[in-house]
Design a protein around this motif. Structure first.
Motif, mmCIF file in Angstrom:
data_model
loop_
_atom_site.group_PDB
_atom_site.id
_atom_site.type_symbol
_atom_site.label_atom_id
_atom_site.label_comp_id
_atom_site.label_asym_id
_atom_site.label_seq_id
_atom_site.Cartn_x
_atom_site.Cartn_y
_atom_site.Cartn_z
ATOM 1 N N LEU A 11 0.826 -1.215 0.000
ATOM 2 C CA LEU A 11 0.000 0.000 0.000
ATOM 3 C C LEU A 11 0.853 1.254 0.000
ATOM 4 C CD1 LEU A 11 -2.828 -1.023 2.471
ATOM 5 C CD2 LEU A 11 -2.988 -0.782 -0.008
ATOM 6 N N THR A 12 1.926 1.242 0.761
ATOM 7 C CA THR A 12 2.819 2.399 0.803
ATOM 8 C C THR A 12 3.478 2.610 -0.548
ATOM 9 O OG1 THR A 12 3.220 2.003 3.133
ATOM 10 C CG2 THR A 12 4.778 3.418 2.003
ATOM 11 N N GLY A 13 3.870 1.540 -1.198
ATOM 12 C CA GLY A 13 4.498 1.645 -2.515
ATOM 13 C C GLY A 13 3.565 2.244 -3.541
ATOM 14 N N LEU A 14 2.283 1.983 -3.412
ATOM 15 C CA LEU A 14 1.313 2.526 -4.352
ATOM 16 C C LEU A 14 1.019 3.999 -4.094
ATOM 17 C CD1 LEU A 14 -1.261 -0.412 -4.406
ATOM 18 C CD2 LEU A 14 0.453 0.126 -6.135
ATOM 19 N N SER A 15 1.286 4.477 -2.891
ATOM 20 C CA SER A 15 0.900 5.838 -2.538
ATOM 21 C C SER A 15 1.963 6.878 -2.854
ATOM 22 C CB SER A 15 0.538 5.910 -1.053
ATOM 23 O OG SER A 15 1.688 5.659 -0.274
ATOM 24 N N ALA A 17 6.201 8.315 -2.827
ATOM 25 C CA ALA A 17 7.503 8.216 -2.185
ATOM 26 C C ALA A 17 7.315 8.111 -0.679
ATOM 27 C CB ALA A 17 8.357 9.420 -2.531
ATOM 28 N N ALA A 18 7.608 6.946 -0.141
ATOM 29 C CA ALA A 18 7.448 6.736 1.294
ATOM 30 C C ALA A 18 8.387 5.642 1.753
ATOM 31 C CB ALA A 18 6.008 6.362 1.617
ATOM 32 N N ALA A 19 8.660 5.640 3.026
ATOM 33 C CA ALA A 19 9.469 4.592 3.619
ATOM 34 C C ALA A 19 8.694 4.013 4.790
ATOM 35 C CB ALA A 19 10.798 5.164 4.093
ATOM 36 N N THR A 20 8.753 2.703 4.942
ATOM 37 C CA THR A 20 8.078 2.046 6.044
ATOM 38 C C THR A 20 9.105 1.220 6.792
ATOM 39 O OG1 THR A 20 6.047 1.907 4.769
ATOM 40 C CG2 THR A 20 6.218 0.473 6.673
ATOM 41 N N MET A 21 9.061 1.305 8.115
ATOM 42 C CA MET A 21 9.959 0.501 8.927
ATOM 43 C C MET A 21 9.226 0.050 10.175
ATOM 44 S SD MET A 21 12.507 3.317 10.543
ATOM 45 C CE MET A 21 12.114 4.914 9.852
ATOM 46 N N ILE A 22 9.748 -0.982 10.806
ATOM 47 C CA ILE A 22 9.180 -1.468 12.057
ATOM 48 C C ILE A 22 10.197 -1.180 13.150
ATOM 49 C CG2 ILE A 22 8.408 -3.473 13.344
ATOM 50 C CD1 ILE A 22 7.475 -4.696 10.740
ATOM 51 N N GLN A 23 9.730 -0.483 14.183
ATOM 52 C CA GLN A 23 10.602 -0.149 15.299
ATOM 53 C C GLN A 23 9.868 -0.507 16.584
ATOM 54 O OE1 GLN A 23 11.812 3.931 15.380
ATOM 55 N NE2 GLN A 23 13.041 3.687 17.201
ATOM 56 N N ASP A 24 10.462 -1.349 17.404
ATOM 57 C CA ASP A 24 9.863 -1.800 18.659
ATOM 58 C C ASP A 24 8.460 -2.353 18.443
ATOM 59 O OD1 ASP A 24 12.146 -1.006 20.081
ATOM 60 O OD2 ASP A 24 11.367 1.038 20.292
ATOM 61 N N GLY A 25 8.256 -3.104 17.359
ATOM 62 C CA GLY A 25 6.983 -3.732 17.089
ATOM 63 C C GLY A 25 5.940 -2.811 16.487
ATOM 64 N N GLU A 26 6.262 -1.540 16.248
ATOM 65 C CA GLU A 26 5.317 -0.593 15.660
ATOM 66 C C GLU A 26 5.717 -0.296 14.223
ATOM 67 O OE1 GLU A 26 4.345 2.928 17.890
ATOM 68 O OE2 GLU A 26 4.971 1.955 19.738
ATOM 69 N N ILE A 27 4.721 -0.151 13.369
ATOM 70 C CA ILE A 27 4.976 0.198 11.975
ATOM 71 C C ILE A 27 5.017 1.710 11.870
ATOM 72 C CG2 ILE A 27 4.105 0.088 9.621
ATOM 73 C CD1 ILE A 27 2.803 -2.577 10.377
ATOM 74 N N ILE A 28 6.102 2.229 11.312
ATOM 75 C CA ILE A 28 6.282 3.665 11.164
ATOM 76 C C ILE A 28 6.410 3.975 9.680
ATOM 77 C CG2 ILE A 28 7.762 5.623 11.696
ATOM 78 C CD1 ILE A 28 8.711 3.991 14.152
ATOM 79 N N SER A 29 5.596 4.912 9.188
ATOM 80 C CA SER A 29 5.670 5.333 7.789
ATOM 81 C C SER A 29 6.170 6.769 7.720
ATOM 82 C CB SER A 29 4.293 5.264 7.124
ATOM 83 O OG SER A 29 3.864 3.929 7.056
ATOM 84 N N VAL A 30 7.059 7.015 6.784
ATOM 85 C CA VAL A 30 7.601 8.355 6.583
ATOM 86 C C VAL A 30 7.332 8.732 5.134
ATOM 87 C CG1 VAL A 30 9.663 9.784 6.636
ATOM 88 C CG2 VAL A 30 9.411 7.902 8.271
ATOM 89 N N TYR A 31 6.652 9.833 4.924
ATOM 90 C CA TYR A 31 6.322 10.278 3.577
ATOM 91 C C TYR A 31 7.207 11.452 3.187
ATOM 92 C CZ TYR A 31 2.265 7.363 4.154
ATOM 93 O OH TYR A 31 1.460 6.285 4.351
ATOM 94 N N GLN A 32 7.670 11.428 1.957
ATOM 95 C CA GLN A 32 8.501 12.510 1.449
ATOM 96 C C GLN A 32 7.613 13.519 0.744
ATOM 97 O OE1 GLN A 32 11.583 11.218 -1.156
ATOM 98 N NE2 GLN A 32 12.248 13.267 -1.651
#
Length: 97
Positions: A11-15, A17-32
């Motif tokens: 889903l992030t790839g379709l939306s 420029a964005a980056a998705t990562m998992i930190q401490d069990g949480e999904i974090i999305s960063v949009y450019q």
């Protein structure tokens, strides 16, 4: 968990420029934010200019910028006050800052 991560990544790839990562069990999305390149006002499409003039004819376009997808960011001025607005490639208002 892997399926959830895969779904979020797709889903992030379709939306855009964005980056998705998992930190401490949480999904974090960063949009450019979109990158706009400065252009001459004369390079704004005629169709977009006509539509913009209908709604903002009392403003003067001070600066023009265009994103790779054709979206415009214009700095409009009226009575010495600058306003920044984004428009679609067809001249429809997206947002005023």
């Amino acid at each position: 968990m892997k399926k959830l991560f895969f779904a979020v990544a797709v889903l992030t790839g379709l939306s855009g420029a964005a980056a998705t990562m998992i930190q401490d069990g949480e999904i974090i999305s960063v949009y450019q934010e979109k990158q706009y390149k400065k252009i001459e006002v004369s390079q704004v499409s005629k169709e977009a200019l006509e539509k913009i003039k209908k709604g903002y004819g009392s403003y003067t376009i001070k600066e023009a910028h265009r994103a790779d997808d054709g979206e415009y960011k214009l700095i409009l001025t009226k009575d010495g006050v600058d306003t920044t607005a984004t428009f679609t490639s067809a001249g429809d208002l997206i947002k005023i800052y």
